[in-house]
Design a protein around this motif. Sequence first.
Motif, PDB file in Angstrom:
ATOM      1  N   GLY A  48     -13.890 -10.670  16.464  1.00  0.00           N
ATOM      2  CA  GLY A  48     -15.040 -10.214  15.738  1.00  0.00           C
ATOM      3  C   GLY A  48     -16.108 -11.256  15.377  1.00  0.00           C
ATOM      4  N   PRO A  49     -17.092 -10.844  14.962  1.00  0.00           N
ATOM      5  CA  PRO A  49     -18.208 -12.010  14.852  1.00  0.00           C
ATOM      6  C   PRO A  49     -17.772 -12.925  13.555  1.00  0.00           C
ATOM      7  CG  PRO A  49     -19.281  -9.770  14.752  1.00  0.00           C
ATOM      8  CD  PRO A  49     -17.649  -9.699  14.602  1.00  0.00           C
ATOM      9  N   ASN A  50     -18.667 -13.937  13.580  1.00  0.00           N
ATOM     10  CA  ASN A  50     -18.253 -14.968  12.420  1.00  0.00           C
ATOM     11  C   ASN A  50     -18.535 -14.239  11.045  1.00  0.00           C
ATOM     12  OD1 ASN A  50     -19.909 -17.528  14.019  1.00  0.00           O
ATOM     13  ND2 ASN A  50     -18.043 -17.308  13.712  1.00  0.00           N
ATOM     14  N   GLY A  51     -17.298 -14.541   9.974  1.00  0.00           N
ATOM     15  CA  GLY A  51     -17.536 -13.981   8.716  1.00  0.00           C
ATOM     16  C   GLY A  51     -17.161 -12.612   8.756  1.00  0.00           C
ATOM     17  N   SER A  52     -16.458 -11.841   9.930  1.00  0.00           N
ATOM     18  CA  SER A  52     -15.981 -10.582   9.902  1.00  0.00           C
ATOM     19  C   SER A  52     -14.684 -10.110   9.002  1.00  0.00           C
ATOM     20  CB  SER A  52     -16.060 -10.209  11.179  1.00  0.00           C
ATOM     21  OG  SER A  52     -14.853 -10.756  12.009  1.00  0.00           O
ATOM     22  N   GLY A  53     -14.166 -11.649   8.544  1.00  0.00           N
ATOM     23  CA  GLY A  53     -12.878 -11.304   7.823  1.00  0.00           C
ATOM     24  C   GLY A  53     -11.673 -11.700   8.634  1.00  0.00           C
ATOM     25  N   LYS A  54     -11.477 -12.070   9.628  1.00  0.00           N
ATOM     26  CA  LYS A  54     -10.552 -12.342  10.736  1.00  0.00           C
ATOM     27  C   LYS A  54      -9.580 -13.514   9.983  1.00  0.00           C
ATOM     28  CE  LYS A  54     -12.918 -14.220  13.950  1.00  0.00           C
ATOM     29  NZ  LYS A  54     -14.182 -13.840  13.564  1.00  0.00           N
ATOM     30  N   SER A  55      -9.987 -14.374   9.328  1.00  0.00           N
ATOM     31  CA  SER A  55      -9.165 -15.518   8.605  1.00  0.00           C
ATOM     32  C   SER A  55      -8.487 -14.859   7.464  1.00  0.00           C
ATOM     33  CB  SER A  55     -10.037 -16.800   8.440  1.00  0.00           C
ATOM     34  OG  SER A  55     -10.463 -17.402   9.424  1.00  0.00           O
ATOM     35  N   THR A  56      -9.280 -14.175   6.608  1.00  0.00           N
ATOM     36  CA  THR A  56      -8.654 -13.592   5.310  1.00  0.00           C
ATOM     37  C   THR A  56      -7.859 -12.610   5.712  1.00  0.00           C
ATOM     38  OG1 THR A  56     -11.317 -13.678   4.876  1.00  0.00           O
ATOM     39  CG2 THR A  56      -9.451 -12.558   3.431  1.00  0.00           C
ATOM     40  N   LEU A  57      -7.938 -11.921   6.591  1.00  0.00           N
ATOM     41  CA  LEU A  57      -6.934 -10.792   7.048  1.00  0.00           C
ATOM     42  C   LEU A  57      -5.665 -11.408   7.617  1.00  0.00           C
ATOM     43  CD1 LEU A  57      -5.893  -7.885   7.609  1.00  0.00           C
ATOM     44  CD2 LEU A  57      -6.953  -8.340  10.145  1.00  0.00           C
ATOM     45  N   GLU A  74      -3.924 -22.938  10.284  1.00  0.00           N
ATOM     46  CA  GLU A  74      -5.251 -22.860   9.841  1.00  0.00           C
ATOM     47  C   GLU A  74      -6.250 -23.110  10.696  1.00  0.00           C
ATOM     48  OE1 GLU A  74      -5.078 -23.630   5.224  1.00  0.00           O
ATOM     49  OE2 GLU A  74      -3.642 -24.798   6.468  1.00  0.00           O
ATOM     50  N   GLN A  75      -7.517 -22.582  10.389  1.00  0.00           N
ATOM     51  CA  GLN A  75      -8.737 -23.027  11.297  1.00  0.00           C
ATOM     52  C   GLN A  75      -8.971 -24.467  11.115  1.00  0.00           C
ATOM     53  OE1 GLN A  75     -11.499 -20.169  10.633  1.00  0.00           O
ATOM     54  NE2 GLN A  75     -12.914 -20.720  12.001  1.00  0.00           N
ATOM     55  N   ILE A  76      -8.911 -25.001   9.773  1.00  0.00           N
ATOM     56  CA  ILE A  76      -8.937 -26.480   9.533  1.00  0.00           C
ATOM     57  C   ILE A  76      -8.108 -26.753   8.436  1.00  0.00           C
ATOM     58  CG2 ILE A  76     -11.143 -27.674   9.421  1.00  0.00           C
ATOM     59  CD1 ILE A  76     -12.239 -25.455   7.700  1.00  0.00           C
ATOM     60  N   GLY A 130      -6.787  -5.107   1.456  1.00  0.00           N
ATOM     61  CA  GLY A 130      -7.947  -5.477   0.887  1.00  0.00           C
ATOM     62  C   GLY A 130      -7.844  -6.855   0.126  1.00  0.00           C
ATOM     63  N   TRP A 131      -9.311  -7.512   0.339  1.00  0.00           N
ATOM     64  CA  TRP A 131      -9.478  -8.554  -0.664  1.00  0.00           C
ATOM     65  C   TRP A 131     -10.810  -8.545  -0.879  1.00  0.00           C
ATOM     66  CZ3 TRP A 131     -11.424 -13.639  -0.253  1.00  0.00           C
ATOM     67  CH2 TRP A 131     -10.704 -14.698  -1.316  1.00  0.00           C
ATOM     68  N   THR A 132     -10.814  -8.921  -2.251  1.00  0.00           N
ATOM     69  CA  THR A 132     -12.297  -8.970  -2.892  1.00  0.00           C
ATOM     70  C   THR A 132     -12.626 -10.266  -3.397  1.00  0.00           C
ATOM     71  OG1 THR A 132     -12.113  -6.594  -3.236  1.00  0.00           O
ATOM     72  CG2 THR A 132     -13.937  -7.586  -4.335  1.00  0.00           C
ATOM     73  N   THR A 133     -13.496 -10.881  -3.598  1.00  0.00           N
ATOM     74  CA  THR A 133     -13.935 -11.939  -4.239  1.00  0.00           C
ATOM     75  C   THR A 133     -15.374 -11.799  -4.580  1.00  0.00           C
ATOM     76  OG1 THR A 133     -13.928 -14.487  -4.479  1.00  0.00           O
ATOM     77  CG2 THR A 133     -14.394 -13.456  -2.357  1.00  0.00           C
ATOM     78  N   GLY A 134     -15.581 -12.297  -5.856  1.00  0.00           N
ATOM     79  CA  GLY A 134     -17.225 -12.313  -6.292  1.00  0.00           C
ATOM     80  C   GLY A 134     -17.757 -11.004  -6.236  1.00  0.00           C
ATOM     81  N   GLY A 135     -17.111  -9.806  -6.462  1.00  0.00           N
ATOM     82  CA  GLY A 135     -17.542  -8.597  -6.225  1.00  0.00           C
ATOM     83  C   GLY A 135     -17.785  -8.049  -4.714  1.00  0.00           C
ATOM     84  N   LYS A 136     -17.494  -9.055  -3.710  1.00  0.00           N
ATOM     85  CA  LYS A 136     -17.668  -8.471  -2.215  1.00  0.00           C
ATOM     86  C   LYS A 136     -16.368  -8.441  -1.627  1.00  0.00           C
ATOM     87  CE  LYS A 136     -19.988 -10.845   1.457  1.00  0.00           C
ATOM     88  NZ  LYS A 136     -19.780 -12.297   2.060  1.00  0.00           N
ATOM     89  N   ARG A 137     -16.448  -7.189  -1.098  1.00  0.00           N
ATOM     90  CA  ARG A 137     -15.155  -6.819  -0.224  1.00  0.00           C
ATOM     91  C   ARG A 137     -15.178  -7.571   1.189  1.00  0.00           C
ATOM     92  NH1 ARG A 137     -14.566  -0.545  -0.943  1.00  0.00           N
ATOM     93  NH2 ARG A 137     -14.411  -0.605  -3.234  1.00  0.00           N
ATOM     94  N   ILE A 138     -14.281  -8.646   1.144  1.00  0.00           N
ATOM     95  CA  ILE A 138     -14.131  -9.449   2.412  1.00  0.00           C
ATOM     96  C   ILE A 138     -13.201  -8.702   3.484  1.00  0.00           C
ATOM     97  CG2 ILE A 138     -13.431 -11.711   3.167  1.00  0.00           C
ATOM     98  CD1 ILE A 138     -15.962 -11.908   1.148  1.00  0.00           C
ATOM     99  N   VAL A 139     -12.174  -8.068   3.015  1.00  0.00           N
ATOM    100  CA  VAL A 139     -11.387  -7.321   3.904  1.00  0.00           C
ATOM    101  C   VAL A 139     -11.026  -5.790   2.999  1.00  0.00           C
ATOM    102  CG1 VAL A 139      -9.069  -6.985   4.868  1.00  0.00           C
ATOM    103  CG2 VAL A 139     -10.161  -9.252   5.097  1.00  0.00           C
TER     104      VAL A 139
HETATM  105  N1  LIG Z   1     -12.314 -17.916  -0.810  1.00  0.00           N
HETATM  106  C1  LIG Z   1     -13.299 -17.170  -0.528  1.00  0.00           C
HETATM  107  N2  LIG Z   1     -14.473 -17.148  -1.663  1.00  0.00           N
HETATM  108  C2  LIG Z   1     -15.504 -16.744  -1.214  1.00  0.00           C
HETATM  109  N3  LIG Z   1     -15.961 -15.834  -0.060  1.00  0.00           N
HETATM  110  C3  LIG Z   1     -15.128 -16.004   1.148  1.00  0.00           C
HETATM  111  C4  LIG Z   1     -13.758 -16.859   0.656  1.00  0.00           C
HETATM  112  N4  LIG Z   1     -13.015 -16.581   1.905  1.00  0.00           N
HETATM  113  C5  LIG Z   1     -13.651 -16.268   2.844  1.00  0.00           C
HETATM  114  N5  LIG Z   1     -14.900 -15.692   2.179  1.00  0.00           N
HETATM  115  C6  LIG Z   1     -16.087 -14.925   2.696  1.00  0.00           C
HETATM  116  O1  LIG Z   1     -15.553 -13.993   3.447  1.00  0.00           O
HETATM  117  C7  LIG Z   1     -16.016 -13.724   4.637  1.00  0.00           C
HETATM  118  C8  LIG Z   1     -15.280 -13.517   5.574  1.00  0.00           C
HETATM  119  O2  LIG Z   1     -14.414 -14.592   6.003  1.00  0.00           O
HETATM  120  P1  LIG Z   1     -13.326 -15.261   7.191  1.00  0.00           P
HETATM  121  O3  LIG Z   1     -12.156 -14.314   6.973  1.00  0.00           O
HETATM  122  O4  LIG Z   1     -13.285 -16.671   7.174  1.00  0.00           O
HETATM  123  O5  LIG Z   1     -14.168 -14.718   8.395  1.00  0.00           O
HETATM  124  P2  LIG Z   1     -13.700 -15.279   9.891  1.00  0.00           P
HETATM  125  O6  LIG Z   1     -12.696 -15.786  10.232  1.00  0.00           O
HETATM  126  O7  LIG Z   1     -13.984 -13.824  10.566  1.00  0.00           O
HETATM  127  O8  LIG Z   1     -15.224 -15.742  10.558  1.00  0.00           O
HETATM  128  C9  LIG Z   1     -16.973 -14.694   4.900  1.00  0.00           C
HETATM  129  O9  LIG Z   1     -18.407 -14.244   4.590  1.00  0.00           O
HETATM  130  C10 LIG Z   1     -16.735 -15.742   3.986  1.00  0.00           C
HETATM  131  O10 LIG Z   1     -17.896 -16.511   3.418  1.00  0.00           O
END
Ligand SMILES: Nc1ncnc2c1ncn2[C@@H]1O[C@H](COP(=O)(O)OP(=O)(O)O)[C@@H](O)[C@H]1O
Lengths: 346, 257
Positions: free
Chosen positions: B35-44, B82-84, B9-18
């Motif tokens: 998965g759709p944009n913002g679904s958490g692939k990069s973070t996972l 990385e993506q970028i 799991g990974w949380t930022t700003g009170g939001k569960r990203i993964v």
């Molecule tokens: N360092 C961060 N701080 C705040 N929000 C983040 C951070 N990294 C990712 N997010 C948010 O987490 C969500 C998932 O991001 P990401 O893992 O990049 O998705 P994906 O790769 O599937 O498009 C997005 O809504 C993004 O805005």
Amino acid sequence: MTHAAIPVTHVKPVAMWGVTGVAVLFGAIFAGVMIGETPLPPRMVLAVFANRLWDAGHLVDPIDAGIIWSYRLPRTLVAAACGAGLALSGVVLQALVRNALADPYLLGVSAGAGTGAVAVSILGLGGGLIGISAGAFGGAALAFLLVAALARAAGGGSAQLILAGIAGSQLFNALTSFFIAKSANAEQARGIIFWLLGNLSGVRWPDVSLALPAAAIGLLACFWFARAMDAFSFGTSSAASLGIAVRPVQAVLIGATTLMTAIMVSIVGSIGFVGLVVPHAMRFIVGPRHGRLVPASALAGAVFLIAADVVSRILIPGQVVPIGVVTALVGAPGFALILLHNRRRP
Amino acid sequence: MRLAARDLGWTTGGKRIVDGVSLDIEPGETLGLVGPNGSGKSTLMRLLAGLAPRPKGTVQLDDAPIETLTRRQVAQRIAFVEQIADTSEALRVRDAVELGRTPWLSALAPFGEQDTQIVDDALAAVDMLAMAGNRWSTLSGGERQRVHIARALAQRPRLLMLDEPTNHLDIHHQLTLLRLVCRLPVTVVMALHDLNQAMCCDRIGVMDGGRLVACGPPAEVLTPQRLAMIFRVQATPLHDPFDETTQFRFRCLEDDI
Ligand SMILES: Nc1ncnc2c1ncn2[C@@H]1O[C@H](COP(=O)(O)OP(=O)(O)O)[C@@H](O)[C@H]1O
Ligand SMILES: [Mg+2]
């Protein structure tokens, strides 16, 4: 034999460059000792060195011997150490902060050193127990800690560090001016402004024993972490995925840099532009890889500051121009040239 | 190398990203993450590589918990594209790829003949050997992407993580890259956007809202029902007689309303 072929192709250029670099450095030091208001012939300089190093017993005028050994040599050695140290600080900060503008002065270190020096010499902080150098060192360290804390609180990115550095520099420069305006008489004010612009005329052997080890340790740290600095090219996250322990490496390198800058500033005052111009000029010549950039910048910084010191001594006969003025007068146009050369093509 | 993740799991700003992702990655397999944009692939993926700060849950590489390994040891096992990632340094292509050797070198173990060979092989694998002397700033987006992949290959990892590796690539290089990746004798985890390309993976994981909602063989996971639910598209399977495969054709679900 392939075994014999490897050293021939690989080691030889490195050794050659090393020897050339050391030769250039010694040549610059020798020139720095020779040239001055009273030019001294090379034979006399060699004779004094021989007398001092292995009691050669050459006959030399004791006044000339004193100028060479007690005055010009330590001054030239400190110039070399400071130039190398400031250039290396620039290399490190530009690599870690990933900003071409980063240099030791941008992070508030020299401004803090100035405030510390003024607090000691004008306000009498420490009651005469600590010298101007110690005051400058304390001020530099305090300024950097404040800047680092602010940058960290603001999110800890490289842009934050630069912005916090600008804020810190402004604050400490303002404090320095405030102390001068409030408490200094005309004589003191002139002295302190002269010190702030960089001045090597008071340098003696004890300063050498502080500056040389500082520069040497800084150089070793930079060599040790040359690959790590390369790995920061694509950002901290990329560096981490290449196996760099980002936080510890940043802490060690930035800490060592600050310490080195604080020591240099406390000995010679603030000398701007070396940390900014020298690394950029060297990138231009030897490329961005730190295995070459580190030794090239250290050497170029040392030679540059020795030359600037010589110029500051002979520019106006009978008067010493602050070395910081010389480095800026040469550095600013030099930097402009690099900027123009590197301009992005559309 | 086997990677076992439990309850990541990974949380930022009170939001569960993964949230609550458990996943086993077998040695040698190719796992696609869609998965759709913002679904958490990069973070996972960053969590799996131990690159995300303050992670929740555990990751084991073979039998070692990832937090007991040094960054250098992790980098000798896992390479991450990385993506970028961009640079303003005047690096050349070969310099950028040589960075991949970083986890294997030290001040006492300098760059050697063998490293040169590995870098050459990596450059050749992505068709960039001829451009080894070019400056980074002069490369196109696709060429930069290929250099990043060469850098990851030069790392000689056992697990290769690629975040949208086919972005910016022309169709020829997309296909050669996927073929290269699938043939490599290493484990691969990659985030992909093209669902048809994802079909060539051994398994596919579907991310939605930070959760891993499905994971398995492509044909079982990418069903028209699931695609409709997650991506809001209507997928029509079409048969390609050339290699007897099934390809999807997509239409926006909203179009039908
Ligand atoms: N360092 C961060 N701080 C705040 N929000 C983040 C951070 N990294 C990712 N997010 C948010 O987490 C969500 C998932 O991001 P990401 O893992 O990049 O998705 P994906 O790769 O599937 O498009 C997005 O809504 C993004 O805005
Ligand atoms: Mg992503």
